[in-house]
Design a protein around this motif. Structure first.
Motif, PDB file in Angstrom:
ATOM      1  N   HIS A 230     -15.890  34.238 -20.823  1.00  0.00           N
ATOM      2  CA  HIS A 230     -16.758  34.608 -21.651  1.00  0.00           C
ATOM      3  C   HIS A 230     -16.756  35.475 -22.641  1.00  0.00           C
ATOM      4  O   HIS A 230     -16.175  36.791 -22.767  1.00  0.00           O
ATOM      5  N   TYR A 244     -23.683  42.872 -23.056  1.00  0.00           N
ATOM      6  CA  TYR A 244     -23.898  41.410 -23.303  1.00  0.00           C
ATOM      7  C   TYR A 244     -22.431  40.579 -23.212  1.00  0.00           C
ATOM      8  O   TYR A 244     -21.555  41.139 -24.098  1.00  0.00           O
ATOM      9  N   CYS A 246     -21.573  36.199 -23.281  1.00  0.00           N
ATOM     10  CA  CYS A 246     -21.853  35.204 -23.063  1.00  0.00           C
ATOM     11  C   CYS A 246     -21.372  33.722 -22.852  1.00  0.00           C
ATOM     12  O   CYS A 246     -19.925  33.792 -23.200  1.00  0.00           O
ATOM     13  N   SER A 306     -23.716  33.590 -13.989  1.00  0.00           N
ATOM     14  CA  SER A 306     -23.549  32.834 -14.753  1.00  0.00           C
ATOM     15  C   SER A 306     -22.342  32.423 -15.098  1.00  0.00           C
ATOM     16  O   SER A 306     -22.751  30.876 -15.289  1.00  0.00           O
ATOM     17  N   SER A 310     -23.937  27.849 -15.768  1.00  0.00           N
ATOM     18  CA  SER A 310     -22.999  27.929 -16.637  1.00  0.00           C
ATOM     19  C   SER A 310     -22.231  26.627 -16.298  1.00  0.00           C
ATOM     20  O   SER A 310     -22.210  25.293 -17.098  1.00  0.00           O
ATOM     21  N   GLY A 340     -26.362  33.488 -21.375  1.00  0.00           N
ATOM     22  CA  GLY A 340     -26.606  34.699 -21.420  1.00  0.00           C
ATOM     23  C   GLY A 340     -26.257  36.046 -20.400  1.00  0.00           C
ATOM     24  O   GLY A 340     -27.617  35.776 -19.951  1.00  0.00           O
ATOM     25  N   THR A 396     -30.687  31.746 -20.374  1.00  0.00           N
ATOM     26  CA  THR A 396     -30.405  30.220 -20.274  1.00  0.00           C
ATOM     27  C   THR A 396     -30.475  29.495 -21.891  1.00  0.00           C
ATOM     28  O   THR A 396     -31.609  30.432 -21.924  1.00  0.00           O
ATOM     29  N   GLU A 400     -25.400  26.566 -27.616  1.00  0.00           N
ATOM     30  CA  GLU A 400     -24.452  28.375 -28.127  1.00  0.00           C
ATOM     31  C   GLU A 400     -25.094  29.087 -29.907  1.00  0.00           C
ATOM     32  O   GLU A 400     -24.867  29.831 -29.082  1.00  0.00           O
ATOM     33  N   LEU A 403     -27.740  31.775 -28.597  1.00  0.00           N
ATOM     34  CA  LEU A 403     -27.101  32.941 -27.619  1.00  0.00           C
ATOM     35  C   LEU A 403     -27.849  34.286 -28.584  1.00  0.00           C
ATOM     36  O   LEU A 403     -28.681  34.679 -27.184  1.00  0.00           O
ATOM     37  N   PHE A 407     -30.368  36.602 -27.295  1.00  0.00           N
ATOM     38  CA  PHE A 407     -30.432  37.694 -26.843  1.00  0.00           C
ATOM     39  C   PHE A 407     -31.260  39.163 -27.453  1.00  0.00           C
ATOM     40  O   PHE A 407     -31.889  40.170 -26.781  1.00  0.00           O
TER      41      PHE A 407
END
Length: 419
Positions: A230, A244, A246, A306, A310, A340, A396, A400, A403, A407
């Protein structure tokens, strides 16, 4: 047979206990819970025993009494929280169950001995020292340079962790953090011994300004399998709670390989040969990973969900397999789904007056899960005086690149308002 869960109150662990209940039923086993103050947790288990899992002696006595009263033997002992890790290792040793050793459990909880183990194992890490006074802290700062990070020898979730940029800030904050780093962790099973061993000192570390990441892995028969990395874009200081994170990581493949190799070194230095781990790194320069700290348990809070979203790998199932002496099934998806999560804090400490935007984010198709742990009227702390958010949101996206914008949108919509 029965699976034993040693637990400590944590409002983000509902999904962990739910999956443990399913696992026990799938294997025809009972699920037993040991904790000090069960409430909703009791819904997920077959039997509850009241004991403070922060006390190794109290936990062991309670488990011995439970074993004498139960008709079936224990098949596994696990914990999904940080503080009971030494207690779980002690119980496992007592009953001959798979686990990290008691020595390893202590290394993974005591950040000074952890640093010393990393140094002995050749694991890259920040420069560090321990200070008992502002004068000593200034001397350490001459070696580490500024900024530096103050942190407790014990503790979790970046509680009472702060960076300072210069000598003036060190003088302003040192005494407060020195005091809080021990007074706020009296529940820890290692507190009294560590306080005596380090004479109430505060750990000081070189601040590394590079990218921060955390690594989720499984270790089986001494072999490490990294499941997810992450990225942790926030915060950048002066406090370091996980606001945060991700996955999958956006680091270059070369750096990912270096992180995976460093994770193996971390496990060897701490003696971790089985179980799940959560290892935190920052990059020194462009690509050299330096370890911040490591936990001999799976990552906390939303990390379980998460990783599952993923990669498709169920870490609770894998942890229970390893604790039961089974080889875990690890079959990650061919392509990782971008995920995330946000650990939710208010802008300021105070009494929660209302939650705004909750219905909006719940209706967002990108949102997988949102939970608010508190209710209006509850008092909310903010870092560094708390280790846990007051809720979480997991989402989700397709790529990428989506993300960070997602957020920012979520955090501008959902708010905890305090006064």
């Amino acid at each position: 047979m029965s699976i034993l869960v040693l637990h400590k109150k944590n409002l983000s662990r509902r999904s962990h206990l739910d999956r443990a209940r399913q696992y026990a039923r799938e294997h025809g086993e009972r699920l037993l819970l040991v904790m000090k103050d069960p409430e909703w947790e009791a819904e997920y288990v077959d039997r509850v025993v009241i004991a403070d899992t922060s006390s190794i002696d109290e936990t062991l006595a309670a488990v011995r009494a439970l074993a004498a009263d139960e008709s079936e033997a224990f098949s596994a002992v696990v914990t999904f929280a940080e503080a009971p890790v030494p207690s779980a290792a002690r119980v496992a040793a007592e009953f001959g169950l798979p686990s990290v050793s008691e020595h390893t459990a202590r290394l993974a909880r005591d950040k000074w001995t952890m640093r010393e183990a990393f140094a002995a194992g050749g694991v890259p890490q920040p420069r560090y020292g321990i200070a008992h006074s502002l004068e000593e802290a200034r001397g350490i700062a001459e070696r580490t340079g500024y900024p530096l990070v103050m942190k407790p020898v014990l503790g979790t979730g970046s509680m009472f962790v702060r960076s300072v940029d210069n000598e003036e800030e060190l003088a302003e904050h040192f005494d407060f953090f020195l005091k809080g780093s021990w007074e706020r962790f009296t529940y820890d099973p290692l507190h009294d011994a560590a306080h005596k061993a380090y004479d109430g000192g505060l750990l000081l570390e070189e601040f590394l300004p590079g990218t921060e990441i955390c690594v989720e892995s499984l270790v089986h028969d001494g072999e490490t399998r990294t499941l997810a990395i992450h990225d942790k874009p926030l915060p950048t200081g002066p406090t370091f709670e996980e606001v945060y994170a991700c996955t999958p990581t956006r680091l270059p493949e070369k750096t990912v390989r270096m992180v995976e190799e460093a994770t193996v070194k971390v496990h060897r230095a701490l003696g971790i040969a089985t179980g799940a781990t959560h290892v935190e790194f920052r990059l020194r320069g462009d690509d050299e990973p330096a370890v911040l700290e490591a936990a001999a348990r799976m990552g906390g809070g939303p990390i379980y969900r998460s990783v599952l979203l993923s990669t498709g790998v169920d870490m609770v199932e894998a942890v229970l397999d390893l604790a039961s002496g089974r080889a875990p099934r690890v079959e990650p998806a061919e392509r990782a789904t971008p995920v995330g999560f946000w650990n939710i804090f208010p802008d300021k400490a105070g009494t929660l007056t209302r939650v705004t935007g909750l219905d909006t984010v719940r209706a967002d198709p990108r949102v997988d899960e949102v939970q608010i742990y508190k209710a209006p009227g509850d008092e909310l702390l903010v870092p560094p005086q708390t280790f846990q958010g007051h809720g979480h949101l997991i989402f989700t996206v397709n790529t990428e690149d989506e993300l960070d914008p997602a957020f920012r949108e979520m955090t501008s919509t959902l708010r905890l308002e305090t006064e």
